[in-house]
Design a protein around this motif. Structure first.
Motif, PDB file in Angstrom:
ATOM      1  N   VAL A 185      -5.916   3.148  -6.130  1.00 53.28           N
ATOM      2  CA  VAL A 185      -7.012   3.131  -5.148  1.00 53.28           C
ATOM      3  C   VAL A 185      -7.134   4.414  -4.343  1.00 53.28           C
ATOM      4  N   VAL A 244       0.863  -1.189   0.000  1.00 54.98           N
ATOM      5  CA  VAL A 244       0.000   0.000   0.000  1.00 54.98           C
ATOM      6  C   VAL A 244       0.896   1.234   0.000  1.00 54.98           C
ATOM      7  N   ILE A 298      -9.240  -1.142  -1.555  1.00 48.51           N
ATOM      8  CA  ILE A 298      -8.229  -2.194  -1.349  1.00 48.51           C
ATOM      9  C   ILE A 298      -8.916  -3.498  -0.921  1.00 48.51           C
ATOM     10  N   PHE A 330      -0.823  -1.200  -4.634  1.00 52.98           N
ATOM     11  CA  PHE A 330      -1.896  -0.219  -4.435  1.00 52.98           C
ATOM     12  C   PHE A 330      -1.302   1.196  -4.463  1.00 52.98           C
TER      13      PHE A 330
END
Ligand code: UD1
Length: 403
Positions: free
Chosen positions: A187, A136, A388, A164
């Motif tokens: 995202v 992330v 996510i 992400f």
């Protein structure tokens, strides 16, 4: 599906908190609706202990409503090699006993790199079954390999299975490095999810009162705040060398003569100030190398968000603060030679000032004349973590087995 998230250092906590909340809401939806075709997600939280104690870790758990970690590795400080090696050794054992399907790592700290690498090389059986690595805040690049975080970003992205991304530059960077587009998911920004969720709560922080910055009521009945600047500084390149540190202080002199500069001091910076005998904010002012600085301990999440929201200007070498000020429309001067977050400059809130006195002074002058942002980056809307979890919940079980 079993998901394991890793936190280690201060900037990780606000990125993971919304993911845990989104997992909980996914599971609630499942139990209340028979038409929602997905499987429940079991979640485990692992803390490496890279940052520790109340100021750098525990207070964030209470401010953000994070659950107690299921596993705390208690690794603590050390050189990059010692810290990463210690995390790797312990994380391998945790993976072998937890056997998750997906491991989530966030950001660019040593814990991120160490846990991503271990996950990508572990094997649960003779078929080479291992968890997927989800990164992330993927794709950010400063293109400056002297920054430890840049190495952490590049390595983590290249061993990750799910990337992400928070801003469009991330997609470009990953594609330029040959990463397959089907691994990349744009995202948005989970740190901004936290900011939007906790903004109203941060308004009730008493930090402004404690610092004597809330003066009286204005004519709209709201509390008026004395104009102040906010400073954070902890990058090794800025604080580990006394000449570089003093150069930056020189760039802040003009601002300090005009506004109080509130400076929550990171432990690394505090240590260096003692080593260099750097005297700041010493009462009996003649001893101080820069007047007008108000040195305080590192702040918790809500107190810092309150101070950032109300600041006339923020000067910082942090990565995340560039993004948070963009979202708040607060002017930010980044005391570094580059940024891995170019969207913050495009939005007009952030200037990358460099680390020389003249550049810092000029950037501050220019930023004090502006206010507000040109807009909000795409998907910085409070729903990044839901996106996510949506991606994760659609991964078919067969894809979880890696050969
Ligand atoms: C780390 C991250 C950096 C992030 C920053 C946020 C890496 C490579 N760096 O830098 O990307 O922006 O966190 O804060 O992962 N210390 C304490 N208490 C703590 C933690 C650290 O006193 O809870 C002191 C120790 O003396 C330690 C020093 O601070 O040696 C530096 O800590 P470390 O985790 O190595 O890096 P940071 O500078 O915090």
């Amino acid at each position: 599906m079993k998901l394991l998230s890793v936190v280690g250092a201060r900037p990780n906590f606000m990125k993971v908190a919304p993911i845990i909340a989104a997992v909980e809401s996914h599971n609630r939806r499942l139990s209340s609706s028979s038409s929602y075709a997905a499987e429940p997600i079991r979640h485990r939280l692992v803390h490496t202990g890279q940052h520790y104690g109340d100021l750098m870790s525990d207070s964030f758990f209470s401010d953000l409503g994070l659950p107690k970690p299921d596993v705390h590795m208690g690794v603590g400080s050390g050189t990059h090699a010692v810290q990463a090696a210690e995390i790797m050794k312990r994380f391998e054992e945790i993976l072998l006993s937890e056997r998750p399907d997906v491991v989530i790592v966030v950001g660019d700290v040593n814990s991120t790199l160490a846990c991503a690498v271990v996950t990508s090389k572990i094997s649960f059986d003779t078929n080479g079954t291992r968890p997927l690595v989800a990164h992330v805040e993927s794709g950010l690049r400063s293109f400056d390999r002297t920054m430890p975080e840049e190495i952490n970003r590049v390595v983590t992205d290249h061993v990750a299975d799910l990337l992400f991304v928070t801003e469009e530059s991330g997609i470009r960077n990953l594609k330029n490095e040959g990463i397959s587009p089907d691994k990349i998911h744009f995202v948005g920004n989970t740190m901004i999810d936290s900011l939007l969720k906790f903004r109203a709560k941060a308004d009730s922080s008493t930090k402004l009162d404690e610092l004597g910055l809330r003066v009286s009521s204005n004519n709209k009945g709201g509390p008026a705040v004395t104009p102040y600047a906010l400073l954070t500084m902890h990058r090794p390149a800025n604080v580990d060398d006394p000449a570089a540190f003093r150069e930056i202080l020189g760039g802040l002199e003009e601002l300090a003569a005009d506004l109080p500069i509130i400076f929550p001091v990171h432990p690394r910076t505090r240590k260096r100030m003692e080593e260099f005998n750097l005297k700041l904010n010493v009462s009996g002012a003649s001893k101080s190398e820069l007047h007008g600085l108000v040195l305080i301990d590192p702040l918790g999440y809500l107190d810092f968000l309150c101070l950032m929201t109300n600041a006339a200007i923020v000067a910082s070498d942090s990565g995340g603060i560039q993004e948070e000020t963009t979202c708040l429309g607060v002017a930010c001067v980044t005391v570094r030679d580059n940024t891995e977050r170019p969207v913050t400059v495009d939005m007009g809130t952030n200037i990358v000032a460099g680390t020389a006195q003249a550049g810092i002074r000029a950037a501050i002058r220019s930023q004090r004349k502006r206010s507000g942002a040109n807009g909000t980056p795409q998907f910085w809307d409070g729903h990044a973590a839901e996106r996510i979890v949506d991606v994760l919940s659609r991964i078919r079980q067969s894809k979880l087995v890696q050969a």
